[in-house]
Design an enzyme around this catalytic site. Sequence first.
Site: not given
Length: 311
Positions: A133, A136-137
Amino acid sequence: MKNYDLIIIGAGPAGLAAGLYAGRARLNTLIIEKQKNGGQIVITDEIENYPGCIEGETGPSLIDRMVKQTEKFGVDHVFDTVTDMDLSGDVKKLTCLHEEYACKAVIIAAGANPVNIGCPGEKELTGKGVSYCATCDAAFFEDFEVYVVGGGDAAVEEAIYLTKFARKVTIIHRRNELRAAKSIQDKAFANPKLDFMWDTVVEEIKGDGIVESMVVKNVKTGELTEVMADEDDGTFGIFVFIGFKPNTEVFRGHVEMDEKGYILTDPEMRTNIPGVFAAGDIRQKSLRQVVTACADGAIAAVEAGKYIEEM
Ligand code: NAP
């Protein structure tokens, strides 16, 4: 046991669109979501191919509004996991971890999940350098080096997104040409921070608590190379986007599926079981997009309404 007219399994775009149509049709409706509303789309930073989304639309912002819209029309939401079911009769029964439900019709919209590389080290280092992701990261890799595995739309779009954060992004693809749409490829080739490692697969990911190196193989020559983290960085990111698999394990034996586990439906989203419908990425189809998921959800809800009325 709680009773509903319609239960929708999954709160991604397909499930939420189904909820909207069911709520507006005054069906007493519940949406059961396992983890987080939105499915795949909440990990998408930019949506420019959903009609009406022009600028600044993110996955989470779109999903927030879809959830509110279902609530406005009286749809109930619950976070729970379906573990078993009896879909055969007029009354469908769903067993979840925390509750049991009965209903007249079911829409399965549980989506699909990322495929793993399956190499040694991948599982152990997930969340420690290995990610599925970018939204997300990506921020964890501000000014680091990042590798993206895959050559489809997802891999190339996410690689472009990652160039906003990382010092350098290298796409590792098992062939010598991308599968991604031409328009996405054009953007990628024009991006000076994007590099390509062609005909290459990841054989092993190594590191002590964090990714420190990976072994890649040239599939044409068989040559193995160990890619080491920059000495000052100590680590790098590996983002994996090599496709999806449907979340159909729990439905196996209850509805008909293809050999990959995607649920088979007719154009009205009907499965082989009366009163059971499937919508979105979980069903066998040619284009898995938010727009097609929403269309599936709308059709499934309308057909479920007709089915309930005719009962
Ligand atoms: P995809 O289109 O199936 O592409 C998967 C990529 O991963 C392919 O390039 C494939 O290589 C590679 N791959 C598969 N298994 C691999 C393995 N074991 N090791 C190494 N590489 C592997 O999947 P996706 O990119 O996740 O997209 C899924 C669907 O969502 C598609 O229909 C796509 O169009 C859609 N999508 C659309 C958008 C958009 O339009 N904005 C964005 C994201 C996703 P090969 O090419 O050699 O098969």
